[in-house]
Design a protein around this motif. Sequence first.
Motif, PDB file in Angstrom:
ATOM      1  N   UNK A  11       0.490  -1.065  -0.149  1.00  0.00           N
ATOM      2  CA  UNK A  11       0.165   0.464  -0.194  1.00  0.00           C
ATOM      3  C   UNK A  11       0.819   0.973  -0.369  1.00  0.00           C
ATOM      4  N   UNK A  12       2.119   0.576   0.530  1.00  0.00           N
ATOM      5  CA  UNK A  12       3.050   2.457   0.494  1.00  0.00           C
ATOM      6  C   UNK A  12       3.697   3.070  -0.676  1.00  0.00           C
ATOM      7  N   UNK A  13       3.881   1.876  -1.695  1.00  0.00           N
ATOM      8  CA  UNK A  13       4.721   1.691  -2.730  1.00  0.00           C
ATOM      9  C   UNK A  13       3.653   2.153  -3.628  1.00  0.00           C
ATOM     10  N   UNK A  14       4.090   3.276  -3.863  1.00  0.00           N
ATOM     11  CA  UNK A  14       3.461   3.620  -5.528  1.00  0.00           C
ATOM     12  C   UNK A  14       3.749   3.748  -7.224  1.00  0.00           C
ATOM     13  N   UNK A  32       0.209   2.550 -10.653  1.00  0.00           N
ATOM     14  CA  UNK A  32      -0.881   1.560 -10.551  1.00  0.00           C
ATOM     15  C   UNK A  32      -2.211   1.842  -9.943  1.00  0.00           C
ATOM     16  N   UNK A  33      -2.486   2.470  -9.023  1.00  0.00           N
ATOM     17  CA  UNK A  33      -3.488   2.488  -8.866  1.00  0.00           C
ATOM     18  C   UNK A  33      -5.112   3.588  -9.540  1.00  0.00           C
ATOM     19  N   UNK A  38      -0.254  11.156  -9.503  1.00  0.00           N
ATOM     20  CA  UNK A  38       0.976  11.222  -8.316  1.00  0.00           C
ATOM     21  C   UNK A  38       1.356  13.048  -8.784  1.00  0.00           C
ATOM     22  N   UNK A  39       1.268  14.038  -7.879  1.00  0.00           N
ATOM     23  CA  UNK A  39       1.952  15.177  -8.647  1.00  0.00           C
ATOM     24  C   UNK A  39       3.514  15.751  -8.387  1.00  0.00           C
ATOM     25  N   UNK A  40       3.383  16.300  -9.739  1.00  0.00           N
ATOM     26  CA  UNK A  40       5.682  16.340  -9.573  1.00  0.00           C
ATOM     27  C   UNK A  40       5.701  18.012  -9.618  1.00  0.00           C
ATOM     28  N   UNK A  41       6.331  18.640  -8.215  1.00  0.00           N
ATOM     29  CA  UNK A  41       6.295  19.620  -8.206  1.00  0.00           C
ATOM     30  C   UNK A  41       7.941  19.941  -8.920  1.00  0.00           C
ATOM     31  N   UNK A  42       7.570  20.633 -10.104  1.00  0.00           N
ATOM     32  CA  UNK A  42       9.460  21.006 -10.603  1.00  0.00           C
ATOM     33  C   UNK A  42       9.663  22.620 -10.636  1.00  0.00           C
ATOM     34  N   UNK A  92       3.589  13.546  -4.982  1.00  0.00           N
ATOM     35  CA  UNK A  92       3.252  14.105  -3.563  1.00  0.00           C
ATOM     36  C   UNK A  92       1.577  13.039  -4.462  1.00  0.00           C
ATOM     37  N   UNK A  93       1.324  12.317  -3.348  1.00  0.00           N
ATOM     38  CA  UNK A  93       0.453  11.476  -4.535  1.00  0.00           C
ATOM     39  C   UNK A  93      -1.016  12.109  -3.497  1.00  0.00           C
TER      40      UNK A  93
END
Length: 259
Positions: A11-14, A32-33, A38-42, A92-93
């Motif tokens: 559940x923790x690995x995404x 995979x869910x 996933x938000x990637x802040x550049x 962040x998830x």
Amino acid sequence: MQSFDQVVNETLIMKKLEELYSGKAKSVFSTDQEDRYILHFRDDTSAFDGKKVEQLDRKGMVNNVFNGFIMQRLEEAGIATHFERLLSPQEALVKRLDMMPIECVVRNIAAGSICRRLGITEGIDLEPPTFELFLKNDDLGDPMINEYHIASFGWANVDDVARARELTFAVNEVLKPLFLEADMLLVDYKLEFGLYQGEVVLGDEFTPDGCRLWDVNTREKLDKDRFRQDLGNVIESYEQVGRRLGIDFDAAVGALPAV
Ligand code: 5GP
């Protein structure tokens, strides 16, 4: 049979899959869910509908941690957000929302576009605070719209927009005192909402990129206006805002994998 540890790890690995969208400062990835992104802040910073763009060191990390802190405060106050947890310094998830193409703005003090549009002097208190809607459309420069435009063009459900407005004001009740206790004025801010399992939920981000924050005593600008107006020390100011709120950026990312 799976052990307890295996279940916890799964559940923790995404798994980060494909990039779905790259905005001016963030990228969105599928996972995979099905109902998690996933938000990637550049480190990119942009203004004037992408006409001014720069890379600022540490910006992605600072905004990611800052956003996580604020979203958690809002959740604690009963405002549903898409934020789940930090995954890495710049990631962040979040829950996958069906976003409305609309920006909700609350203004406590006149600044920015309202001054230009209505000839108002910057710094005037707006009592009661005012609310504006904008269409998210860079090509058109995010024009101001109203509820009737949204209904006529079918951009969103009218009841959902009414709920978004209610939540935008509810955010003011939480964040105005939070910033004031840290000697800052929350001048204005922009929020974006989407639907998750039929409920209107706060999405996108709350960072100094999308709000105005002034020092309560000097009225020094501590937000993205430092970038827009070439005032310098942009990320230093964002970090100062965070530190005043009690955020320890190094500690927050210390325990996260350095992806
Ligand atoms: P204004 O209408 O004065 O330009 O913006 C009002 C508030 O909403 C400001 O805090 C500004 O930072 C935020 N805002 C409005 N549009 C955008 C946008 O497209 N991106 C970001 N990051 N913030 C915005």
